[in-house]
Design a protein around this motif. Structure first.
Motif: not given
Length: 340
Positions: A38, A55-57, A331, A333
């Motif tokens: 992150s 990145r996928y968040m 969250t 990530t």
């Protein structure tokens, strides 16, 4: 922000003087050689090196806070308050593509683009419900990282960059009051800032044989007003993390973040601040603390050498909001990084 930078520099000096005298440099060629996934701008590269990343968040917001207290949805609606509509949840997904290149051992260049998908569920004062959606490419970020030193298993580097407003601040959707026409969506549902923003950070890193430590102070400073006569609030954050290297290909990390976001400055004249709480700029800005746990997988040899997979899950520890706003929840990530 100044006190955060001073604290990191002081901590770096103390750790330099406290550690053993070794010529071994801080190394990125181990699973904890990068920060939790992150964290952006956490490392630099040697001359001629490239790195590509994805990145996928996923971030979720649910329920309401008034200040730091959780309140019922009815608390935000007439006759208890002035608003006709309140959001109840807002899940957001972000896909981020990044590239880093080091023209020299001292300087690393970085660029990032992202694509956002977000939706917001609502409740009306008449107990009706509806959902709005927005999606698109966000702001484009470019930056330069400068390595001040890398020795005795420690590194200190700074970052300066700009955020280019390649986003949309005119996202529209249909609401019960506007049907069948579309109307402009409130501030949180817009894709980006609409302004040229400055991003500044300083990062300190330290490694031991099986452990590592990092700290980063970062700020985003908004410049001017966008085309809709407002400016998003400045952002300030301080992250610190530790990681344990289980073996040559796996490390586990823990992270704490303290941060603040200023209120929105100005008002979009096309939004009615008494209709929905997200259209009222009094309900913007906050202070917060988050905690995250994650791991890094690192291919240290073979055909996939220097491929890295990172994962982190984060939750809020504290959030004190101006006015009334959706509460931040989890969250997640997940990212891939490949160095050449």
């Amino acid at each position: 922000m100044k006190k955060y930078i001073c604290a990191i520099i002081f901590m770096a000096i103390q750790l330099v003087s406290a550690q053993e005298d070794t010529k071994t440099n801080w190394s990125g060629s181990r699973p904890d050689g990068h920060a939790p996934i992150s964290i952006m701008g956490d490392h630099t590269h040697g001359k001629g090196e490239f790195m590509f990343s994805y990145r996928y968040m996923y971030m979720n917001m649910e329920d309401l806070n008034r200040g730091s207290e959780n309140v019922a949805f009815s608390n935000a609606l007439r006759p208890n308050d002035v608003y006709m509509v309140t959001p109840t949840s807002m899940p957001m997904q972000m896909h981020m593509l990044g590239m880093m290149y080091a023209p020299t051992d001292k300087i690393t260049l970085m660029a990032m683009v992202n694509y956002l998908l977000q939706e917001m569920d609502h409740l009306t004062a008449m107990n009706g419900t509806f959902t709005t959606e927005s999606s698109g490419f966000g702001d484009t970020k470019i930056a330069a990282l400068y390595k001040f030193f890398n020795n005795k298993r420690q590194q200190l580097h700074g970052q300066i960059g700009i955020s280019i407003p390649t986003d949309s601040i005119d996202e529209e959707d249909v609401t019960p009051a506007s049907s069948p026409s579309e109307v402009i969506l409130p501030y949180p549902m817009q894709i980006g800032s609409g302004t040229w923003d400055t991003e500044i950070a300083i990062t300190y890193l330290k490694q031991w044989s099986e452990f590592s430590f990092g700290a980063q102070a970062r700020t985003t400073l908004r410049i001017g007003e966008n085309g809709n006569e407002y400016r998003l609030g400045n952002k300030y954050s301080f992250n610190t993390w530790t990681a344990f290297m289980a073996n040559n290909w796996l490390s586990f990390s823990g992270r704490i973040e303290l941060g603040a976001v200023d209120k929105i400055n100005g008002i979009n004249p096309d939004l009615n601040p008494m209709m929905i709480i997200t259209a009222d700029t009094a309900n913007s800005g906050m202070t917060y603390a988050n905690a995250g746990l994650g791991f890094n997988l690192y291919a240290f040899k073979g055909s996939l050498k220097d491929l890295r997979l990172g994962f982190e899950a984060a939750m809020p520890l504290f959030q004190n909001m101006n006015g009334i706003q959706l509460r931040n929840k989890e969250t997640i990530t997940l990212g891939l990084q490949y160095a050449l």
